[in-house]
Design a protein around this motif. Sequence first.
Motif, PDB file in Angstrom:
ATOM      1  N   GLN A 141      -4.633   8.479   2.838  1.00  0.00           N
ATOM      2  CA  GLN A 141      -5.298   7.664   1.826  1.00  0.00           C
ATOM      3  C   GLN A 141      -4.234   6.782   1.169  1.00  0.00           C
ATOM      4  O   GLN A 141      -3.252   7.290   0.636  1.00  0.00           O
ATOM      5  CB  GLN A 141      -5.960   8.565   0.772  1.00  0.00           C
TER       6      GLN A 141
ATOM      7  N   SER B 124       0.733   5.826  -0.625  1.00  0.00           N
ATOM      8  CA  SER B 124      -0.005   7.076  -0.791  1.00  0.00           C
ATOM      9  C   SER B 124       0.030   7.454  -2.272  1.00  0.00           C
ATOM     10  O   SER B 124       0.855   6.951  -3.041  1.00  0.00           O
ATOM     11  CB  SER B 124       0.630   8.191   0.033  1.00  0.00           C
ATOM     12  N   PHE B 125      -0.871   8.347  -2.656  1.00  0.00           N
ATOM     13  CA  PHE B 125      -0.904   8.792  -4.046  1.00  0.00           C
ATOM     14  C   PHE B 125       0.429   9.437  -4.430  1.00  0.00           C
ATOM     15  O   PHE B 125       0.978   9.153  -5.497  1.00  0.00           O
ATOM     16  CB  PHE B 125      -2.070   9.771  -4.264  1.00  0.00           C
TER      17      PHE B 125
ATOM     18  N   SER C 170      -8.678   1.912  -2.491  1.00  0.00           N
ATOM     19  CA  SER C 170      -8.089   2.946  -1.634  1.00  0.00           C
ATOM     20  C   SER C 170      -8.742   2.834  -0.267  1.00  0.00           C
ATOM     21  O   SER C 170      -9.912   2.478  -0.147  1.00  0.00           O
ATOM     22  CB  SER C 170      -8.294   4.339  -2.217  1.00  0.00           C
ATOM     23  N   GLU C 171      -7.950   3.120   0.751  1.00  0.00           N
ATOM     24  CA  GLU C 171      -8.461   3.075   2.110  1.00  0.00           C
ATOM     25  C   GLU C 171      -7.707   4.078   2.959  1.00  0.00           C
ATOM     26  O   GLU C 171      -6.553   4.376   2.700  1.00  0.00           O
ATOM     27  CB  GLU C 171      -8.348   1.658   2.689  1.00  0.00           C
ATOM     28  N   ARG C 172      -8.399   4.590   3.946  1.00  0.00           N
ATOM     29  CA  ARG C 172      -7.798   5.549   4.861  1.00  0.00           C
ATOM     30  C   ARG C 172      -7.104   4.768   5.970  1.00  0.00           C
ATOM     31  O   ARG C 172      -7.690   3.883   6.573  1.00  0.00           O
ATOM     32  CB  ARG C 172      -8.883   6.443   5.438  1.00  0.00           C
TER      33      ARG C 172
ATOM     34  N   TYR D 191      -3.361   3.359  -1.408  1.00  0.00           N
ATOM     35  CA  TYR D 191      -3.838   2.532  -2.515  1.00  0.00           C
ATOM     36  C   TYR D 191      -3.156   1.176  -2.431  1.00  0.00           C
ATOM     37  O   TYR D 191      -1.974   1.088  -2.129  1.00  0.00           O
ATOM     38  CB  TYR D 191      -3.521   3.211  -3.852  1.00  0.00           C
TER      39      TYR D 191
ATOM     40  N   MET E  17      -9.148   1.248 -10.413  1.00  0.00           N
ATOM     41  CA  MET E  17     -10.122   1.224  -9.330  1.00  0.00           C
ATOM     42  C   MET E  17     -11.510   0.849  -9.863  1.00  0.00           C
ATOM     43  O   MET E  17     -12.221   0.066  -9.233  1.00  0.00           O
ATOM     44  CB  MET E  17     -10.140   2.569  -8.601  1.00  0.00           C
TER      45      MET E  17
ATOM     46  N   PRO F 114       0.818  -1.216   0.000  1.00  0.00           N
ATOM     47  CA  PRO F 114       0.000   0.000   0.000  1.00  0.00           C
ATOM     48  C   PRO F 114       0.851   1.266   0.000  1.00  0.00           C
ATOM     49  O   PRO F 114       1.861   1.342   0.697  1.00  0.00           O
ATOM     50  CB  PRO F 114      -0.820  -0.124   1.287  1.00  0.00           C
TER      51      PRO F 114
END
Length: 120
Positions: free
Chosen positions: A80, A39-40, A73-75, A82, A66, A37
């Motif tokens: 956030q 971050s953007f 995506s998840e917090r 991915y 997506m 995972p």
Amino acid sequence: MGGGVAHRPRGAAVLTPSLHITEAESWVLDPLWRRGPMSFAALIAEVKAAQPWADATIKTLLGRLMRKNLVASERQDGRQLYRPLVTREAYVDAEIQALADRLFGGEVAALARRLAGGAT
């Protein structure tokens, strides 16, 4: 695409023949497979290290992935992140099967013999 240790995403789906990953989409998935995972911003940096694409292009590709339910995506801890929903192994298997289907009537063994330098 880079080598490295493959990351096994939790809850990873198996690719079905109806889900196709384009070469460009695979460049976006590659860092997620390798590092897990992200971050953007981190994903953008990883993809840009391999491809000279604009942020908007990468964002478009991520959006496609997506919509295909191949990335989620998840917090997490206020960020956030991915993550891939398909394993690299499932992607590779699907690509091999697609090549075997196209060139060898679906026979993966015939493809393997050809790659090994034997007759088909």
